[in-house]
Design a protein around this motif. Structure first.
Motif, PDB file in Angstrom:
ATOM      1  N   ARG A 294       0.536  -1.159   0.151  1.00  0.00           N
ATOM      2  CA  ARG A 294      -0.171   0.020   0.076  1.00  0.00           C
ATOM      3  C   ARG A 294       0.957   1.540   0.098  1.00  0.00           C
ATOM      4  O   ARG A 294       1.848   1.691   0.390  1.00  0.00           O
ATOM      5  N   LYS A 295      -0.187   2.072  -0.883  1.00  0.00           N
ATOM      6  CA  LYS A 295       0.642   3.495  -0.215  1.00  0.00           C
ATOM      7  C   LYS A 295       0.281   4.682  -0.449  1.00  0.00           C
ATOM      8  O   LYS A 295       0.330   6.062  -0.991  1.00  0.00           O
ATOM      9  N   ASP A 296      -0.716   4.472   0.954  1.00  0.00           N
ATOM     10  CA  ASP A 296      -0.896   4.717   1.986  1.00  0.00           C
ATOM     11  C   ASP A 296       0.142   5.533   2.859  1.00  0.00           C
ATOM     12  O   ASP A 296       0.552   5.730   3.637  1.00  0.00           O
ATOM     13  N   THR A 297      -0.833   6.792   3.609  1.00  0.00           N
ATOM     14  CA  THR A 297      -0.334   7.623   4.886  1.00  0.00           C
ATOM     15  C   THR A 297       0.282   6.696   6.002  1.00  0.00           C
ATOM     16  O   THR A 297      -0.650   5.077   6.290  1.00  0.00           O
ATOM     17  N   PHE A 298       1.166   6.678   6.169  1.00  0.00           N
ATOM     18  CA  PHE A 298       0.844   5.834   8.017  1.00  0.00           C
ATOM     19  C   PHE A 298      -0.226   5.754   8.627  1.00  0.00           C
ATOM     20  O   PHE A 298      -0.060   4.531   8.809  1.00  0.00           O
TER      21      PHE A 298
ATOM     22  N   SER B  99      -4.080   2.418  10.744  1.00  0.00           N
ATOM     23  CA  SER B  99      -6.238   2.723  11.437  1.00  0.00           C
ATOM     24  C   SER B  99      -6.612   1.256  10.834  1.00  0.00           C
ATOM     25  O   SER B  99      -7.431   1.033  11.087  1.00  0.00           O
ATOM     26  N   SER B 100      -6.242   1.447   9.518  1.00  0.00           N
ATOM     27  CA  SER B 100      -6.486  -0.545   8.862  1.00  0.00           C
ATOM     28  C   SER B 100      -6.300  -1.249   9.087  1.00  0.00           C
ATOM     29  O   SER B 100      -6.924  -2.437   9.330  1.00  0.00           O
TER      30      SER B 100
ATOM     31  N   HIS C  87      -1.092  -0.397  -6.314  1.00  0.00           N
ATOM     32  CA  HIS C  87      -1.347   0.510  -5.447  1.00  0.00           C
ATOM     33  C   HIS C  87      -0.129   1.919  -5.590  1.00  0.00           C
ATOM     34  O   HIS C  87       0.386   1.815  -5.124  1.00  0.00           O
ATOM     35  N   ARG C  88      -1.002   2.595  -5.475  1.00  0.00           N
ATOM     36  CA  ARG C  88      -0.523   4.524  -5.624  1.00  0.00           C
ATOM     37  C   ARG C  88      -0.632   4.863  -5.414  1.00  0.00           C
ATOM     38  O   ARG C  88      -2.354   5.570  -4.294  1.00  0.00           O
ATOM     39  N   GLU C  89      -0.301   6.290  -5.023  1.00  0.00           N
ATOM     40  CA  GLU C  89      -0.181   7.457  -4.020  1.00  0.00           C
ATOM     41  C   GLU C  89      -1.159   7.806  -4.412  1.00  0.00           C
ATOM     42  O   GLU C  89      -1.781   8.502  -5.904  1.00  0.00           O
ATOM     43  N   ARG C  90      -2.424   8.523  -3.696  1.00  0.00           N
ATOM     44  CA  ARG C  90      -3.191   9.649  -4.217  1.00  0.00           C
ATOM     45  C   ARG C  90      -2.806  10.427  -4.624  1.00  0.00           C
ATOM     46  O   ARG C  90      -1.990  11.184  -4.422  1.00  0.00           O
ATOM     47  N   ALA C  91      -2.976  10.739  -6.276  1.00  0.00           N
ATOM     48  CA  ALA C  91      -3.299  11.564  -6.407  1.00  0.00           C
ATOM     49  C   ALA C  91      -4.090  12.736  -6.796  1.00  0.00           C
ATOM     50  O   ALA C  91      -3.684  13.954  -6.888  1.00  0.00           O
TER      51      ALA C  91
ATOM     52  N   GLY D  59      -7.796  14.201  -4.564  1.00  0.00           N
ATOM     53  CA  GLY D  59      -9.037  14.413  -3.352  1.00  0.00           C
ATOM     54  C   GLY D  59      -8.231  14.006  -2.116  1.00  0.00           C
ATOM     55  O   GLY D  59      -6.781  13.880  -1.840  1.00  0.00           O
ATOM     56  N   VAL D  60      -9.008  13.707  -0.886  1.00  0.00           N
ATOM     57  CA  VAL D  60      -8.776  13.407   0.308  1.00  0.00           C
ATOM     58  C   VAL D  60      -9.407  13.092   1.070  1.00  0.00           C
ATOM     59  O   VAL D  60     -10.901  12.446   1.150  1.00  0.00           O
ATOM     60  N   SER D  61      -8.357  12.038   1.350  1.00  0.00           N
ATOM     61  CA  SER D  61      -9.084  10.789   1.989  1.00  0.00           C
ATOM     62  C   SER D  61     -10.199  10.708   3.649  1.00  0.00           C
ATOM     63  O   SER D  61      -9.567  11.903   4.316  1.00  0.00           O
ATOM     64  N   LYS D  62     -11.251  10.263   3.446  1.00  0.00           N
ATOM     65  CA  LYS D  62     -11.991  10.781   4.703  1.00  0.00           C
ATOM     66  C   LYS D  62     -11.939   9.861   5.195  1.00  0.00           C
ATOM     67  O   LYS D  62     -12.961   9.355   6.503  1.00  0.00           O
ATOM     68  N   TYR D  63     -11.111   8.745   5.134  1.00  0.00           N
ATOM     69  CA  TYR D  63     -10.926   7.348   6.336  1.00  0.00           C
ATOM     70  C   TYR D  63     -10.587   7.118   7.569  1.00  0.00           C
ATOM     71  O   TYR D  63      -9.275   8.384   6.920  1.00  0.00           O
ATOM     72  N   GLY D  64     -10.545   7.162   8.123  1.00  0.00           N
ATOM     73  CA  GLY D  64      -9.578   7.009   9.426  1.00  0.00           C
ATOM     74  C   GLY D  64      -9.523   8.079  11.168  1.00  0.00           C
ATOM     75  O   GLY D  64      -9.004   8.225  12.066  1.00  0.00           O
TER      76      GLY D  64
END
Length: 198
Positions: A85-89, A94-95, A156-160, A162-167
């Motif tokens: 995954r290429k999400d933030t820490f 959280s996931s 899986h790529r870094e978000r290009a 929008g803003v994540s609403k999860y966590g």
């Protein structure tokens, strides 16, 4: 499917629909959430197979052929597994916590329920119970219908955009509420075999 996105995706989809007869779209009048958007798309689809993915460019369309190849031979759902995954820490942690809690309460047998890249049978999707955040429970809801599920490792790529609403805390609380509801649904699920009918 457009859920009143603030980016330019709807205008791009409309242009594609003008250029290609195969492209159709559904656009909401107001933001209703990801599950509602999925359901509207399932109702509108005209094919036997549905491929879902987010428009934030984190999913790679190049993975779809491998997923379609895994579909069939008794398998009616293929789930993307974001092994790297290429999400933030914060989002990754959280996931992991959310997955551990979900697995402890109801093990759906998959590594990555949150990956939006999925291949599924449209007729089965229309039979699923509908509720807010149901998209987080597609695997277990499909398993309740006796569906065989396979996983395929996907890019899986870094978000290009929008803003994540999860966590966030409010979403974590909503997730616990949903988890209790889905657990109740599983425990109360009805199965039967018809011997004969006229």
């Amino acid at each position: 499917m457009d859920d009143c996105s603030t980016d330019n995706s709807l205008s791009i989809i409309k242009k594609m629909a003008d250029d290609f007869d195969e492209v159709r779209f559904v656009a909401f009048a107001e933001n209703r959430g990801q599950s509602a958007a999925f359901c509207a798309g399932f109702d509108a689809v005209q094919s036997d197979i549905v491929v879902t993915m987010d428009a934030d460019l984190q999913n790679d369309p190049a993975d779809i052929p491998d997923m379609l190849a895994a579909f069939g031979d008794g398998c009616e759902m293929v789930i993307g597994w974001r092994a790297k995954r290429k999400d933030t820490f914060i989002k990754r942690i959280s996931s992991k916590i959310a997955n551990a809690i979900r697995d402890g309460i109801m093990d759906d047998g998959v590594h990555d329920t949150g990956c939006s890249l999925k291949v599924m049978r449209s007729d089965l999707l229309r039979k699923l119970p509908r509720f807010k955040n149901m998209h987080r429970y597609f695997p277990i809801l499909m398993k309740m219908q006796g569906v065989l599920i396979r996983e395929v490792k996907v890019n899986h790529r870094e978000r290009a955009t929008g803003v994540s609403k999860y966590g966030t805390l409010d979403r974590a609380m909503a997730g616990i509420y949903d988890l209790i509801g889905v657990k109740w649904l599983i425990n109360r699920h009805i199965e039967f075999t018809v011997k004969e009918k006229k």
